[in-house]
Design a protein around this motif. Structure first.
Motif, mmCIF file in Angstrom:
data_model
loop_
_atom_site.group_PDB
_atom_site.id
_atom_site.type_symbol
_atom_site.label_atom_id
_atom_site.label_comp_id
_atom_site.label_asym_id
_atom_site.label_seq_id
_atom_site.Cartn_x
_atom_site.Cartn_y
_atom_site.Cartn_z
ATOM 1 N N ASN A 289 34.570 -2.003 33.856
ATOM 2 C CA ASN A 289 33.799 -2.782 32.885
ATOM 3 C C ASN A 289 34.488 -2.689 31.531
ATOM 4 N N TYR A 290 34.875 -3.850 30.994
ATOM 5 C CA TYR A 290 35.603 -3.885 29.719
ATOM 6 C C TYR A 290 35.077 -5.034 28.873
ATOM 7 N N LYS A 291 34.543 -4.682 27.729
ATOM 8 C CA LYS A 291 33.979 -5.656 26.790
ATOM 9 C C LYS A 291 32.928 -6.541 27.451
ATOM 10 N N GLY A 292 32.077 -5.905 28.246
ATOM 11 C CA GLY A 292 30.966 -6.607 28.866
ATOM 12 C C GLY A 292 31.306 -7.359 30.135
ATOM 13 N N ASN A 293 32.552 -7.355 30.541
ATOM 14 C CA ASN A 293 32.969 -8.054 31.753
ATOM 15 C C ASN A 293 33.445 -7.068 32.806
ATOM 16 N N SER A 294 33.194 -7.412 34.067
ATOM 17 C CA SER A 294 33.614 -6.571 35.182
ATOM 18 C C SER A 294 34.921 -7.108 35.772
#
Length: 411
Positions: A289-294
């Protein structure tokens, strides 16, 4: 003097009392040894959880750091001390860009000695070739003289042949002229044959000399190119890292002086506990999970060397890679096996004292020690293989004070 004599009935009485007392002590000792140890505990001090049947996914949470997908080491070709530094760590460089210059006086002297020796050999070979050319020139001059002598003899023969037929000259003179022509003809033929053999030999020798000179010139070119190895250059375009030379610091040949990060994407490098070494394999997938995205990742390489109880694994992104910077740290959920419905025991501090071999199971206002068998685990629970059933309530808090207790009386 009269003596008091104890009757037999009193002796029997004392023996009976002693026997009963002895049996009582034995019975007390027996019950004391076989009685289960117990301890009164406050319910507020306990953490109680329930064994459940649920979807279980075998995974681990690991930390991974972003590193360039490809990197190249910059190695020193010729060892020496740092004489000049042309750039600094962290900058972008281009292929062939000078990074630093080293100097080794012993190697420099060796190069000069070898260069002098090679040039001297080339000069000697050229001198040998010149001598052969001079020999050929001498032979050609000899051939011209022989041709001249033969032409004179032939001219004398042609002129005197007519005179002899007219009886102008004597037979002896004519015989002398004939003999001279024969001699000059044989002489010319022999010398031509010798010159031809000499020329063929000379051609072979000159070809060998030319090949030797070419080899020497290649060696000289390589030697002069090697002198440029003191200049350390970038092997590719990219970001210069791990570059920390110091003026005067000596590097050995083959030693790494820097690293070039080829900026063509990133990979994730994770340090994983050695407990999972036989559970992590190439091809396993995970999520980040990075900056709200998977984002999905998969394991592409495992470095099995264990250092300080941990080994490394490399992961790459599946599909589009998110924009990121080198050194960014990620929490990775690495899937070890697929999801399935099994009996699960929630995790707790009890495991530190029991190693998953036993646990306290609550029965009414008591908790009894019970042997259990656990299997796989994830950050939330353990797979139950034996000793527990769905719905069992267990104590999962720390067992520091309960390690030698069989029953807990919950108050």
């Amino acid at each position: 003097m009269d003596r008091v004599i104890v009757g037999k009935s009193k002796k029997i009485k004392y023996l009976t009392i002693g026997g009963v007392a002895f049996l009582a002590v034995l019975l007390m000792a027996y019950f004391s040894l076989n009685k289960q140890s117990s301890l009164n505990v406050n319910a507020n001090e306990l953490l109680i959880k329930t064994v459940t049947l649920q979807e279980f996914e075998d995974f681990i949470q690991i930390q991974a750091k972003a590193e360039p997908l490809n990197a190249m080491l910059v190695n020193v070709i010729e060892g020496g001390a740092v004489q000049e530094i042309f750039t600094e760590n962290g900058v972008r460089v281009t292929k062939g860009q000078p990074l630093a210059k080293l100097y080794n006086p012993n190697t420099e002297l060796s190069y000069l000695t070898q260069e002098t020796a090679i040039i001297e050999q080339i000069n000697n070979l050229n001198s040998g070739k010149l001598n052969i050319r001079n020999q050929e020139l001498t032979l050609n001059n000899d051939l011209l003289m022989i041709e001249h002598d033969y032409n004179d003899a032939k001219q004398a023969y042609d002129m005197n042949e007519k005179l002899f037929k007219k009886d102008v000259i004597s037979k002896n003179d004519w015989n002398t002229i004939q003999e001279n022509l024969r001699y000059q003809k044989e002489r010319r033929s022999n010398i031509k044959a010798n010159i031809k053999r000499e020329q063929e030999t000379n051609r072979v020798q000159i070809a060998q000399i030319n090949r030797s000179i070419q080899t020497m010139e290649k060696s000289l070119a390589i030697l002069r190119a090697n002198k440029q190895n003191f200049l350390v250059t970038a092997p590719a375009d990219g970001k210069l890292t791990a570059f920390e030379p110091i003026l005067g610091k000596t590097y050995r040949a083959g030693e790494s002086i820097a690293k070039i990060d080829v900026m063509q994407g990133y990979k994730l490098v994770a340090d994983i506990d050695e407990f999972y070494l036989d559970k992590v394999s190439v091809g396993q997938k995970g999520t980040v999970n990075y900056k709200g995205n998977s984002h999905q990742v998969n394991v592409v390489k495992i470095l099995p060397e264990v250092i300080s109880g941990r080994f490394q694994a490399e992961l790459t992104f599946i599909g589009e890679q998110p924009a990121m910077q080198q050194g960014v740290s990620f929490g990775v959920k690495l899937i070890l096996s697929g999801s399935e419905q099994i009996t699960v025991l929630p995790k707790g501090a009890f495991y530190q004292e029991t190693a998953g071999e036993w646990i306290f199971v609550i029965e009414g206002d008591k908790a009894e020690r019970r042997t259990i068998k656990l299997g796989r685990e994830n950050p939330y629970g353990y797979e139950v293989l034996g000793g527990l059933s769905t719905g069992d309530k267990v104590i999962t808090s720390r067992y520091t004070d309960y390690k030698n207790v069989e029953i807990l009386n919950i108050q």
